[in-house]
Write an enzyme that holds these catalytic residues in place. Structure first.
Site, PDB file in Angstrom:
ATOM      1  N   ASP A  13      42.750  48.103  34.109  1.00 26.70           N
ATOM      2  CA  ASP A  13      43.244  49.522  34.142  1.00 26.70           C
ATOM      3  C   ASP A  13      42.583  50.445  33.238  1.00 26.70           C
ATOM      4  O   ASP A  13      43.168  51.320  32.389  1.00 26.70           O
ATOM      5  CB  ASP A  13      44.790  49.385  33.886  1.00 26.70           C
ATOM      6  CG  ASP A  13      45.353  48.499  34.819  1.00 26.70           C
ATOM      7  OD1 ASP A  13      44.959  48.491  36.271  1.00 26.70           O
ATOM      8  OD2 ASP A  13      46.026  47.558  34.575  1.00 26.70           O
ATOM      9  N   HIS A  42      42.092  49.854  42.030  1.00 31.71           N
ATOM     10  CA  HIS A  42      41.355  50.906  41.388  1.00 31.71           C
ATOM     11  C   HIS A  42      41.891  52.153  41.976  1.00 31.71           C
ATOM     12  O   HIS A  42      41.760  52.295  43.330  1.00 31.71           O
ATOM     13  CB  HIS A  42      39.892  50.489  41.517  1.00 31.71           C
ATOM     14  CG  HIS A  42      39.548  49.289  40.895  1.00 31.71           C
ATOM     15  ND1 HIS A  42      38.118  48.931  40.929  1.00 31.71           N
ATOM     16  CD2 HIS A  42      39.984  48.489  39.881  1.00 31.71           C
ATOM     17  CE1 HIS A  42      38.037  47.927  40.315  1.00 31.71           C
ATOM     18  NE2 HIS A  42      39.027  47.660  39.609  1.00 31.71           N
TER      19      HIS A  42
END
Ligand code: IMP
Ligand code: MG
Length: 339
Positions: A13, A42
């Site tokens: 992340d 993503h």
């Protein structure tokens, strides 16, 4: 610069989707290959739309890029087909004949595993169970599914041929260095090696073919699930600093901590980083929001970046200042990396 790899430098992340989306538009690669699996989310924001991708490369925003899924990746068919539709990339998505396929029983098994759900804080997407079946040589791979027939190629061969023709290829890694099964905070890790070498291996390219390794760091550190997080903020601190985030795949609140230079050093070494991408600068320096030129950044932000750069002895070439992939400061030309 024919083969470049993008990987996460912390616990996932970091904003790999954003950086890969920008690189797709700016660098126009011939091929982009995703490794990893559907536990990784993503996010790409572009032209007022948002995509949360779990298997299709974030490079899809460039319509001319061939999108591939590595032999070492693990897909779920429903997720794959849904994302092909959402990204409008039918006809240019290719999957290796040996890519593993996660089945419902893998998901079921993980959902019923208290060690994974409680102790590790797994995303419970069946990825670890499928990886185990792969090691035990029981897992079905892409070539076993008729619906994938049209999409199957030898990804390693396609990538190596493309590199040899002098074309540009990107490998999009998933998660982060410290979630690596080998180099992370074991056992609080994911079920694969998430370093640059790991992704090169998943794709089937040798280490000498790699030109640039871009390690992505966020301007602060986040972690979902269990495991150590040095300097962890309390929830109140996270809120007052404006660092509240939720997981792309699970919706869980991410834990947060300040930027960690010691972890960053290790990530640079393990991945042999040649460049660093730094995301969410605007979270630390609000005046940096949506800035696209280095010289327009606030002085304190530039000083902070230069300090990290000199400690890590690696150029910070890409800087994210806002959600849209185009809110990126690209210093590669001024730093002599791109012509
Ligand atoms: P699993 O790989 O889904 O079993 O999860 C193992 C650990 O890795 C848990 O702490 C997850 O939260 C973490 N994890 C797995 N994938 C990601 C990701 O894409 N981003 C952030 N954390 C992840
Ligand atoms: Mg993510």
């Amino acid at each position: 610069m024919p083969l470049n790899i993008v990987v996460g430098g912390f616990f996932g992340d970091e904003g790999k989707g954003k950086i890969c989306g920008y690189l797709a538009v700016r660098d126009r690669p011939s091929i982009a290959v995703r490794g990893g699996s559907i536990n990784a989310g993503h996010t790409v924001v572009y032209e007022n739309r948002m995509w949360r991708l779990r298997i299709i490369p974030s490079f899809f925003v460039n319509r001319d890029t061939r999108l591939m899924i590595a032999a070492g990746a693990l897909v779920r068919l429903d997720v794959l087909f849904k994302e092909i539709e959402e990204t409008g990339s039918r006809g240019r998505v290719f999957i290796d004949y040996n890519t593993g396929v996660i089945e419902e029983r893998h998901v079921e098994e993980e959902r019923n595993d208290p060690y994974l759900s409680k102790t590790i804080g797994s995303t419970l997407q069946g990825v670890g169970a499928a990886a185990r079946d792969r090691v035990m040589r029981r897992l079905k791979t892409a070539k076993d599914f008729d619906v994938l027939k049209e999409m199957i190629v030898n990804v390693s061969e396609e990538v190596n041929k493309s590199i040899d023709r002098g074309e540009l290829v990107y490998i999009e890694g998933t998660q982060g260095t410290f979630l690596s099964l080998y180099h992370g905070t074991y056992p609080y890790v994911t079920s694969r090696d998430t370093t640059a070498s790991g992704f090169a291996s998943e794709v089937g390219v040798g280490p000498k073919k790699v030109d640039e390794v871009i390690v992505v760091f966020k301007s602060y550190v986040t972690r979902v699930g269990e495991g150590p997080l040095p300097g962890e903020y309390s929830v109140d601190e996270m809120i007052s600093r404006g660092l509240v985030e939720r997981g792309t795949v699970t919706g869980r609140m991410r834990r947060a901590a300040p930027f960690n230079i010691e972890l960053a050093k290790k990530a640079v070494t393990i991945n042999s980083a040649t460049q660093i991408a730094l995301t969410k600068l605007d979270a630390l320096f609000p005046e940096a929001r949506n800035v696209r030129e280095w010289s327009k950044l606030p002085y304190e932000a530039r000083r902070w970046i230069e300090e990290i750069e000199s400690t890590l002895k690696t150029p910070i070439t890409l800087i994210g200042t806002g959600d849209d992939i185009m809110y990126t400061i690209d210093r590669r030309i001024e730093l002599g990396i791109l012509r």
